[in-house]
Write a protein that holds these residues in place. Sequence first.
Motif, PDB file in Angstrom:
ATOM      1  N   GLY B  61       0.848  -1.176   0.000  1.00 38.91           N
ATOM      2  CA  GLY B  61       0.000   0.000   0.000  1.00 38.91           C
ATOM      3  C   GLY B  61       0.884   1.227   0.000  1.00 38.91           C
ATOM      4  N   LYS B  62       0.349   2.299   0.562  1.00 34.62           N
ATOM      5  CA  LYS B  62       1.127   3.546   0.596  1.00 34.62           C
ATOM      6  C   LYS B  62       1.227   4.046   2.028  1.00 34.62           C
ATOM      7  CE  LYS B  62       0.956   4.342  -4.020  1.00 34.62           C
ATOM      8  NZ  LYS B  62       1.978   4.710  -4.947  1.00 34.62           N
ATOM      9  N   ILE B  63       2.361   4.659   2.331  1.00 35.15           N
ATOM     10  CA  ILE B  63       2.500   5.425   3.565  1.00 35.15           C
ATOM     11  C   ILE B  63       2.868   6.832   3.132  1.00 35.15           C
ATOM     12  CG2 ILE B  63       3.903   5.790   5.637  1.00 35.15           C
ATOM     13  CD1 ILE B  63       4.057   2.738   5.919  1.00 35.15           C
ATOM     14  N   GLU B  64       1.988   7.760   3.410  1.00 31.74           N
ATOM     15  CA  GLU B  64       2.150   9.133   2.933  1.00 31.74           C
ATOM     16  C   GLU B  64       2.500   9.152   1.450  1.00 31.74           C
ATOM     17  OE1 GLU B  64       2.769  12.275   6.084  1.00 31.74           O
ATOM     18  OE2 GLU B  64       4.650  11.139   6.106  1.00 31.74           O
ATOM     19  N   ASN B  65       1.721   8.374   0.707  1.00 32.84           N
ATOM     20  CA  ASN B  65       1.833   8.353  -0.750  1.00 32.84           C
ATOM     21  C   ASN B  65       3.074   7.674  -1.303  1.00 32.84           C
ATOM     22  OD1 ASN B  65      -0.183   8.927  -2.485  1.00 32.84           O
ATOM     23  ND2 ASN B  65      -0.024  11.163  -2.221  1.00 32.84           N
ATOM     24  N   GLU B  66       3.893   7.112  -0.430  1.00 34.29           N
ATOM     25  CA  GLU B  66       5.074   6.384  -0.900  1.00 34.29           C
ATOM     26  C   GLU B  66       4.787   4.885  -0.803  1.00 34.29           C
ATOM     27  OE1 GLU B  66       8.003   7.531  -2.111  1.00 34.29           O
ATOM     28  OE2 GLU B  66       7.227   9.591  -2.002  1.00 34.29           O
ATOM     29  N   PRO B  67       5.357   4.087  -1.722  1.00 32.66           N
ATOM     30  CA  PRO B  67       5.098   2.644  -1.678  1.00 32.66           C
ATOM     31  C   PRO B  67       5.560   2.035  -0.347  1.00 32.66           C
ATOM     32  CG  PRO B  67       6.915   3.137  -3.178  1.00 32.66           C
ATOM     33  CD  PRO B  67       6.281   4.448  -2.813  1.00 32.66           C
ATOM     34  N   ALA B  68       4.769   1.116   0.151  1.00 30.22           N
ATOM     35  CA  ALA B  68       5.092   0.537   1.456  1.00 30.22           C
ATOM     36  C   ALA B  68       4.627  -0.906   1.514  1.00 30.22           C
ATOM     37  CB  ALA B  68       4.407   1.340   2.561  1.00 30.22           C
ATOM     38  N   VAL B  69       5.255  -1.660   2.409  1.00 28.56           N
ATOM     39  CA  VAL B  69       4.738  -2.981   2.736  1.00 28.56           C
ATOM     40  C   VAL B  69       4.634  -3.054   4.259  1.00 28.56           C
ATOM     41  CG1 VAL B  69       7.049  -4.073   2.697  1.00 28.56           C
ATOM     42  CG2 VAL B  69       5.000  -5.483   2.460  1.00 28.56           C
ATOM     43  N   VAL B  70       3.476  -3.518   4.724  1.00 29.32           N
ATOM     44  CA  VAL B  70       3.288  -3.651   6.169  1.00 29.32           C
ATOM     45  C   VAL B  70       3.027  -5.121   6.488  1.00 29.32           C
ATOM     46  CG1 VAL B  70       1.985  -2.918   8.197  1.00 29.32           C
ATOM     47  CG2 VAL B  70       2.362  -1.312   6.317  1.00 29.32           C
ATOM     48  N   ILE B  71       3.789  -5.617   7.445  1.00 28.99           N
ATOM     49  CA  ILE B  71       3.697  -7.012   7.869  1.00 28.99           C
ATOM     50  C   ILE B  71       3.187  -6.994   9.301  1.00 28.99           C
ATOM     51  CG2 ILE B  71       5.051  -9.086   8.392  1.00 28.99           C
ATOM     52  CD1 ILE B  71       7.131  -7.879   6.299  1.00 28.99           C
ATOM     53  N   SER B  72       2.191  -7.834   9.589  1.00 25.37           N
ATOM     54  CA  SER B  72       1.603  -7.779  10.922  1.00 25.37           C
ATOM     55  C   SER B  72       1.341  -9.185  11.437  1.00 25.37           C
ATOM     56  CB  SER B  72       0.295  -6.976  10.832  1.00 25.37           C
ATOM     57  OG  SER B  72      -0.345  -6.911  12.069  1.00 25.37           O
ATOM     58  N   ILE B  73       1.725  -9.432  12.677  1.00 26.48           N
ATOM     59  CA  ILE B  73       1.594 -10.771  13.261  1.00 26.48           C
ATOM     60  C   ILE B  73       0.378 -10.809  14.181  1.00 26.48           C
ATOM     61  CG2 ILE B  73       2.745 -12.539  14.647  1.00 26.48           C
ATOM     62  CD1 ILE B  73       5.432 -11.230  13.790  1.00 26.48           C
ATOM     63  N   GLU B  74      -0.450 -11.825  14.008  1.00 29.93           N
ATOM     64  CA  GLU B  74      -1.666 -11.960  14.815  1.00 29.93           C
ATOM     65  C   GLU B  74      -1.365 -12.811  16.057  1.00 29.93           C
ATOM     66  OE1 GLU B  74      -5.081 -10.778  14.626  1.00 29.93           O
ATOM     67  OE2 GLU B  74      -4.623 -11.573  16.612  1.00 29.93           O
ATOM     68  N   SER B  75      -1.313 -12.168  17.202  1.00 28.83           N
ATOM     69  CA  SER B  75      -0.913 -12.907  18.401  1.00 28.83           C
ATOM     70  C   SER B  75      -2.017 -13.817  18.927  1.00 28.83           C
ATOM     71  CB  SER B  75      -0.471 -11.947  19.498  1.00 28.83           C
ATOM     72  OG  SER B  75      -1.564 -11.163  19.919  1.00 28.83           O
ATOM     73  N   ALA B  76      -3.263 -13.569  18.522  1.00 28.56           N
ATOM     74  CA  ALA B  76      -4.341 -14.429  19.021  1.00 28.56           C
ATOM     75  C   ALA B  76      -4.244 -15.831  18.434  1.00 28.56           C
ATOM     76  CB  ALA B  76      -5.700 -13.811  18.698  1.00 28.56           C
ATOM     77  N   PHE B  77      -3.593 -15.967  17.302  1.00 28.53           N
ATOM     78  CA  PHE B  77      -3.414 -17.285  16.706  1.00 28.53           C
ATOM     79  C   PHE B  77      -2.059 -17.850  17.113  1.00 28.53           C
ATOM     80  CE2 PHE B  77      -1.993 -19.980  13.058  1.00 28.53           C
ATOM     81  CZ  PHE B  77      -2.848 -21.027  13.300  1.00 28.53           C
ATOM     82  N   GLN B  78      -2.073 -18.903  17.907  1.00 29.66           N
ATOM     83  CA  GLN B  78      -0.856 -19.595  18.336  1.00 29.66           C
ATOM     84  C   GLN B  78       0.212 -18.634  18.876  1.00 29.66           C
ATOM     85  OE1 GLN B  78      -0.490 -22.898  18.582  1.00 29.66           O
ATOM     86  NE2 GLN B  78      -2.572 -23.225  17.860  1.00 29.66           N
ATOM     87  N   GLY B  79      -0.235 -17.644  19.625  1.00 26.20           N
ATOM     88  CA  GLY B  79       0.702 -16.727  20.270  1.00 26.20           C
ATOM     89  C   GLY B  79       1.605 -15.974  19.305  1.00 26.20           C
ATOM     90  N   GLY B  80       1.136 -15.842  18.049  1.00 21.07           N
ATOM     91  CA  GLY B  80       1.961 -15.131  17.075  1.00 21.07           C
ATOM     92  C   GLY B  80       3.234 -15.879  16.719  1.00 21.07           C
ATOM     93  N   GLY B  81       3.239 -17.176  16.989  1.00 22.05           N
ATOM     94  CA  GLY B  81       4.443 -17.976  16.744  1.00 22.05           C
ATOM     95  C   GLY B  81       4.772 -18.085  15.265  1.00 22.05           C
ATOM     96  N   ILE B  82       6.065 -18.091  14.980  1.00 20.10           N
ATOM     97  CA  ILE B  82       6.520 -18.142  13.598  1.00 20.10           C
ATOM     98  C   ILE B  82       6.672 -19.590  13.158  1.00 20.10           C
ATOM     99  CG2 ILE B  82       8.313 -17.427  11.971  1.00 20.10           C
ATOM    100  CD1 ILE B  82       6.693 -15.094  13.230  1.00 20.10           C
ATOM    101  N   GLY B  83       5.818 -19.995  12.229  1.00 21.89           N
ATOM    102  CA  GLY B  83       5.907 -21.332  11.649  1.00 21.89           C
ATOM    103  C   GLY B  83       6.451 -21.247  10.242  1.00 21.89           C
ATOM    104  N   GLU B  84       6.306 -22.344   9.491  1.00 22.96           N
ATOM    105  CA  GLU B  84       6.876 -22.350   8.145  1.00 22.96           C
ATOM    106  C   GLU B  84       6.208 -21.292   7.254  1.00 22.96           C
ATOM    107  OE1 GLU B  84       6.607 -25.937   5.736  1.00 22.96           O
ATOM    108  OE2 GLU B  84       8.136 -25.148   4.384  1.00 22.96           O
TER     109      GLU B  84
END
Lengths: 105, 561
Positions: B61-84
């Motif tokens: 998407g955009k952040i202040e009109n500049e290209p951006a990528v936002v990554i967000s971890i959902e902690s309600a699912f398995q404590g936000g644990g990092i799987g494959e």
Amino acid sequence: MKGVDKMERITLSYQAKSLLKKRTHVGVVGSGDLEILMEPNEEKKANVLIRTGTEGYTPTWEAVLERFFAKHDLAASIEINDFGATPGVVQLRLEQAWEASRINE
Amino acid sequence: MNDIRTKISFVESNARDRVKQILDSESFYEMLGPFERISSPHLEKQGIVPQNDDGVIVAKGKIENEPAVVISIESAFQGGGIGEVSGAKIAAALEMALDDHHNGIKTRPVIILDSGGVRLQEANYGLLAIAEIQSAVVALRRYMPVVGVIPGKIGSFGGMSITAGLFSKIIMTAEGRLGLNGPEVIEQEAGITELDSKNRQLIWKTIGGTQRVATSLADELVEDDRKQIVNAVQNAFKTKPSKPRSAQVEKYISILKQVNPKENINPNYFREFTPSLHPYMQSNLQRPLEAKSRGQRWFYALTSLEAPNTKISTTVWSGDAKLGNEKARFITVGPDPGHRFPRVREGEVGLEEGWALAHTINEVIQADAGKEQPRPIIAIVDVPSQAYGYVEELFGLHQACAAAVNAYADARRAGHPIVALLVGKAISGAFLSHGLQANRLLALDDKEVNVHVMSKGSAARVTKRTIAELEQVTADVPAMAYDVQSFQQLGALYELISGIRADHPTKEDVDEIYRKLQQAVDDIHSKRDQSLAERLYSSLAKKERSTSIQVREKMQKQWND
């Protein structure tokens, strides 16, 4: 494998005529909550697949979904991933998904 | 700003809504969303209900009109644990953002952290993914600040706290927590007298956002208010970032040298701690030390040195020795029963170890700067774990580990061929810090060579299983097993070397290892790839990490759509 935790799959089907307007996704597979994916189903049926971490509640699922489909005529494929949601929460999430499918983006 | 009537909670929002809040309105474009149905292939067979986005939301998407990528971890699912899958989604998004920068597109990366670290049910998948995420962060940070938000609920722990330690900027609320080991794990491993995991007040005072910002282990404290958080993220891209914390090695070593672990150390001790900024005295210890571990025995065997260089810490041994015709730097971390930090006496990676690793690697990078063939770095790996201790968490063990990760990744990108030789244990945060950033991983085929993310006792406690149940699962899921043959299945090992007397190598054994190291170094030279991508190209990876590969392929396609 012999389950450490048990997980159950339940499939249910209901007659339906009016096609779901658009696909929607609500909820999280978090403690006491569930994730619902609804997609239009051309088959004029509501097909429901439930995966739940809590075994032995098939009659409860049937009761909750029967009640929901008595209220809403919805031709849709519905996938439910459940992490121990109570019937009230399930009802709420189903209504929320239905509402979301009717909002124009 | 403080008007309660206009405040909208960011913490209470789910992971997807958090992304929508950060991005300019209407610009949200999710990749690998729930309808793609790329969920974890490993949970259902363990009786755990998967989630269709695997708990990670990635949106362009955009952040202040500049290209951006936002990554967000959902902690309600398995404590936000990092799987494959969740790990591969994060790594792929950062790798794509890096590609954007190579192509002149100035994509702004934002990561909203809410994670307990590696998802224990997918153990070594998560560990490998986190190493790849960290490699991408260090590479990307050269082009654009990598901005992290730790809003709170879970916070950021385990491997993801080390990842946070690599960020250009960390924004936290008072509710957010940042630390390597979760309180329950410290209590399990080191006892309730080390830390009472139920003492919430002490925990927040030690690793909460307020303390982290006050002690400069995070940058900005914000209220749980959407507007404030969005502003802080936007502003993070407006100023030229200062040197990343994980690269401020000499400063942190200087601080650490002035800390006396025997004093009564509490949150205020660190807050009021005013180190003098003069350079620390380098002890320049170079006296023969008795080898007390496999790693240390292999250090002597491979270097033929009479004494290791232990300039920063008696637990981090380094030295130059011949590998073939060229000089190579050999490094190992090992025990010192008299170390001033008691929690590292058995060879764990603690505060001094992380910063000392960074120091010795940076020394090599500087010495070889501008040379056509920078010298190889051989990491001899025999690390039982990271240090589990209160003082360690207070002073930012995650940050010390991040420094080591940062240095190894920098050395790799500077053209040093890095080979990790696993002669003993390669566990969790310790392995992330010392080994996992190497171009190639070699391991001795020996029952004492173990790769995993948490001791069985702690893993059982966190996943609410008995140890018997846990062992039952590991039989079916190679990523959860502890032995090196199972780890080999994941395809990340360049070679598993059998027939070596791992405890007491003979001259033939040492010669054989020299040959294997040389082959690995030659292979690195011939491939010229300075990323960690090689780990996904092996035939074993194509089978056992096919999902990691598939996630990247799909992400690339959707990224460019």
